[in-house]
Write an enzyme that holds these catalytic residues in place. Structure first.
Site, PDB file in Angstrom:
ATOM      1  N   SER A  54      16.221   6.143  24.439  1.00  0.00           N
ATOM      2  CA  SER A  54      15.583   6.474  23.280  1.00  0.00           C
ATOM      3  C   SER A  54      14.024   6.399  23.277  1.00  0.00           C
ATOM      4  O   SER A  54      13.493   6.696  22.335  1.00  0.00           O
ATOM      5  CB  SER A  54      15.998   5.514  22.053  1.00  0.00           C
ATOM      6  OG  SER A  54      16.049   4.032  22.658  1.00  0.00           O
ATOM      7  N   CYS A  55      13.148   6.094  24.243  1.00  0.00           N
ATOM      8  CA  CYS A  55      11.812   5.872  24.298  1.00  0.00           C
ATOM      9  C   CYS A  55      11.362   7.242  24.307  1.00  0.00           C
ATOM     10  O   CYS A  55      11.609   8.351  24.895  1.00  0.00           O
ATOM     11  CB  CYS A  55      11.549   5.197  25.698  1.00  0.00           C
ATOM     12  SG  CYS A  55       9.767   5.000  25.860  1.00  0.00           S
ATOM     13  N   LYS A  57      12.153  -6.406  28.193  1.00  0.00           N
ATOM     14  CA  LYS A  57      11.548  -5.172  28.101  1.00  0.00           C
ATOM     15  C   LYS A  57      12.368  -4.251  29.308  1.00  0.00           C
ATOM     16  O   LYS A  57      13.001  -5.089  30.204  1.00  0.00           O
ATOM     17  CB  LYS A  57       9.949  -5.291  28.818  1.00  0.00           C
ATOM     18  CG  LYS A  57       9.181  -4.343  28.554  1.00  0.00           C
ATOM     19  CD  LYS A  57       7.586  -4.674  29.118  1.00  0.00           C
ATOM     20  CE  LYS A  57       6.727  -3.578  28.984  1.00  0.00           C
ATOM     21  NZ  LYS A  57       6.597  -2.891  27.685  1.00  0.00           N
ATOM     22  N   LYS A  63      21.055   2.176  22.761  1.00  0.00           N
ATOM     23  CA  LYS A  63      19.805   2.018  21.716  1.00  0.00           C
ATOM     24  C   LYS A  63      19.499   3.623  21.431  1.00  0.00           C
ATOM     25  O   LYS A  63      18.963   4.270  22.346  1.00  0.00           O
ATOM     26  CB  LYS A  63      18.710   1.158  22.310  1.00  0.00           C
ATOM     27  CG  LYS A  63      17.503   1.025  21.211  1.00  0.00           C
ATOM     28  CD  LYS A  63      16.433   0.081  22.018  1.00  0.00           C
ATOM     29  CE  LYS A  63      15.285   0.103  20.960  1.00  0.00           C
ATOM     30  NZ  LYS A  63      14.321  -0.999  21.587  1.00  0.00           N
ATOM     31  N   THR A 120      11.544   3.569  18.364  1.00  0.00           N
ATOM     32  CA  THR A 120      10.171   3.884  17.735  1.00  0.00           C
ATOM     33  C   THR A 120      10.269   5.524  17.455  1.00  0.00           C
ATOM     34  O   THR A 120      11.026   6.217  18.035  1.00  0.00           O
ATOM     35  CB  THR A 120       8.873   3.838  18.756  1.00  0.00           C
ATOM     36  OG1 THR A 120       9.193   4.291  19.811  1.00  0.00           O
ATOM     37  CG2 THR A 120       8.793   2.314  18.723  1.00  0.00           C
ATOM     38  N   CYS A 140      -2.647  -4.756 -19.607  1.00  0.00           N
ATOM     39  CA  CYS A 140      -3.130  -3.277 -19.404  1.00  0.00           C
ATOM     40  C   CYS A 140      -4.765  -3.427 -19.403  1.00  0.00           C
ATOM     41  O   CYS A 140      -5.373  -3.967 -20.273  1.00  0.00           O
ATOM     42  CB  CYS A 140      -2.603  -2.399 -20.497  1.00  0.00           C
ATOM     43  SG  CYS A 140      -3.301  -0.654 -20.061  1.00  0.00           S
ATOM     44  N   CYS A 164       0.595  10.890 -14.368  1.00  0.00           N
ATOM     45  CA  CYS A 164       1.573  11.523 -15.048  1.00  0.00           C
ATOM     46  C   CYS A 164       1.160  12.719 -15.494  1.00  0.00           C
ATOM     47  O   CYS A 164       1.886  13.866 -15.642  1.00  0.00           O
ATOM     48  CB  CYS A 164       1.973  10.635 -16.485  1.00  0.00           C
ATOM     49  SG  CYS A 164       3.205  11.516 -17.539  1.00  0.00           S
ATOM     50  N   CYS A 176       0.909   1.909 -11.611  1.00  0.00           N
ATOM     51  CA  CYS A 176       0.306   0.805 -12.245  1.00  0.00           C
ATOM     52  C   CYS A 176       0.108  -0.425 -11.264  1.00  0.00           C
ATOM     53  O   CYS A 176       0.855  -1.138 -10.825  1.00  0.00           O
ATOM     54  CB  CYS A 176       1.116   0.366 -13.500  1.00  0.00           C
ATOM     55  SG  CYS A 176       0.288  -0.650 -14.307  1.00  0.00           S
ATOM     56  N   CYS A 188       4.873   6.425 -12.930  1.00  0.00           N
ATOM     57  CA  CYS A 188       3.705   5.679 -13.633  1.00  0.00           C
ATOM     58  C   CYS A 188       4.053   3.912 -13.110  1.00  0.00           C
ATOM     59  O   CYS A 188       2.988   3.279 -12.990  1.00  0.00           O
ATOM     60  CB  CYS A 188       3.863   5.906 -15.085  1.00  0.00           C
ATOM     61  SG  CYS A 188       5.347   5.537 -15.773  1.00  0.00           S
ATOM     62  N   CYS A 215      -2.466   5.387 -14.293  1.00  0.00           N
ATOM     63  CA  CYS A 215      -0.744   5.950 -14.899  1.00  0.00           C
ATOM     64  C   CYS A 215      -1.138   7.301 -15.598  1.00  0.00           C
ATOM     65  O   CYS A 215      -0.156   8.181 -15.499  1.00  0.00           O
ATOM     66  CB  CYS A 215       0.000   4.921 -15.586  1.00  0.00           C
ATOM     67  SG  CYS A 215      -1.060   4.506 -17.042  1.00  0.00           S
TER      68      CYS A 215
END
Length: 401
Positions: free
Chosen positions: A141-142, A49, A180, A208, A348, A358, A390, A386, A354
């Site tokens: 980078s925090c 850390k 980082k 993050t 199906c 579509c 599904c 689609c 779907c």
């Protein structure tokens, strides 16, 4: 079963790991006890850390986490507004030395952050490497808390500042220097170039993603609510993996620098994705917080089995193999089209999902007839919507003419 002689060893610059899995800097590495536990389980490395100078006050708020889960309580996204290590320098120097004595074959990386004064970074780097750290990771980078103090992502979003801090620490570093990177930029490449040009031995990405998790619609307070208020936090978990993959692949295609991939890794397949786009190892945090450090067993077994199945002799054989297939939109083929195909009509249920998709988001190519979906290939444009809508895997995209 994995091949018994298949090694998961990997190298990241001058660092050698027994497998490509490291604990990332964060709550799972907040203490020496946690790092030892991870090493006993089989993790190859850990990043502490983030350690700060004793002059920097770190006081956390409560609560500091918020989550986005699916209907089965599986984690999709995780937000944190937790700050850096609250343990002082003397604690970490003792623990780094002790851990390295107990686990000399594991890689222990010290994450550090200091004020905008480069001298503080230099002094802290000297402290952790003298304690025995195998490498130093510069946390520039925090995205929460620290930028308000002019550090963290406040540095990482500016190539010149990243270069300044890296260049300042490099002459004092006797161990590999890792930078980082933050994803909270328009273009990662100037930042990556600045870090490497200034002497970074390894790039780790990503930290993050800045976010606001959501609003409690009863109280109208943002989450996590700290006495009725909140702030922008750091977003991690499965949902950010595509961002991390994009950034690692961009750097790998342009800069010959060793890479560690971070972001959304919760399964061995995620790690394999990162390696395929150029990473030599990966760092994991949120999945460990959610499922425990024991996930390393499945990570190792799964990756070993995959490499054996593909007849790859090791991790290095997979590295970067997907990169030649990533290019510009303009270069993508317009010569072939994949059409929706009724691959498993027996599955199906005529639910119509779907068809609706579509109709309202596609090309009106689907309808329901004779108790299953009907596809009009003359109208199908090959978008693939689609096949994802599904729930039963009835529709599969197949090349056609």
């Amino acid at each position: 079963m994995p091949a018994p002689d298949l090694s998961l060893e990997t190298t990241v610059g001058p660092l050698r790991f027994k497998n490509p899995f490291l604990l990332a800097s964060g709550p799972p590495t907040a203490s020496g006890k946690q790092i030892r536990h991870a090493f006993r389980l089989g993790w190859a490395g850990a990043v502490t850390k983030t350690i700060v100078p004793d002059t920097m006050e770190i006081v956390d708020v409560s609560p500091r986490f918020a989550v986005w889960k699916d209907e089965n309580s599986r984690l999709l996204g995780f937000e944190n507004i937790e700050l850096l290590s609250k343990k002082d320098e003397s604690y970490w120097t003792r623990e780094i030395a002790a851990i390295k004595k107990e686990y000399p074959g594991r890689v222990l990386i010290a994450s550090i952050m200091a004020s905008p004064d480069p001298k503080e970074w230099q002094e802290l780097a000297g402290t952790v490497q003298d304690a025995g750290a195998d490498a130093i990771e510069l946390n520039v980078s925090c995205p929460h808390g620290m930028p308000e103090r002019g550090i963290g992502a406040a540095i990482g979003q500016h190539p010149d500042l990243v270069g300044e801090i890296t260049r300042a620490v490099k002459p004092f570093a006797t161990v590999p220097l890792i930078v980082k990177l933050t994803p909270n930029v328009t273009d990662i490449m100037p930042v990556a170039h600045a870090a490497v040009d200034a002497g970074a031995d390894i790039i780790a990405a990503i930290n993050t993603v800045q976010c606001l998790m959501g609003i409690d619609l009863d109280t109208l307070e943002p989450r996590p609510s700290v006495a009725g208020a909140s702030t922008y936090g750091g977003y991690s978990g499965p949902a950010i993996k595509p961002i991390g993959l994009r950034i690692i692949s961009q750097i790998a295609r342009e800069i010959p620098v060793p890479l560690m991939g971070i972001g959304g890794i919760s399964r061995w397949q995620d790690a394999a994705d990162y390696i395929a786009v150029g990473a030599s190892a990966v760092q994991i945090c949120t999945a460990v917080m959610w499922e425990g450090a024991g996930i390393i067993h499945e990570m190792n077994t799964g990756l070993s089995g995959y490499l054996a199945q593909k007849n790859f002799p090791g991790v290095g054989a997979l590295k970067g193999l997907a990169l030649p297939h990533i290019g510009t939109h303009t270069a993508l083929s317009r010569d072939t089209i994949s059409y929706a195909t009724l691959e498993f009509p027996e599955r199906c249920t005529s639910c119509g999902s779907c068809v609706v998709a579509c109709r309202d988001g596609g090309y009106h190519a689907l309808s329901i007839g004779d108790r299953h979906v009907v596809i009009d290939k003359k109208l199908c444009n090959g978008c693939s919507l689609c096949s994802f809508v599904c729930h039963k895997g009835v529709i599969v995209m197949r090349p056609g003419s």
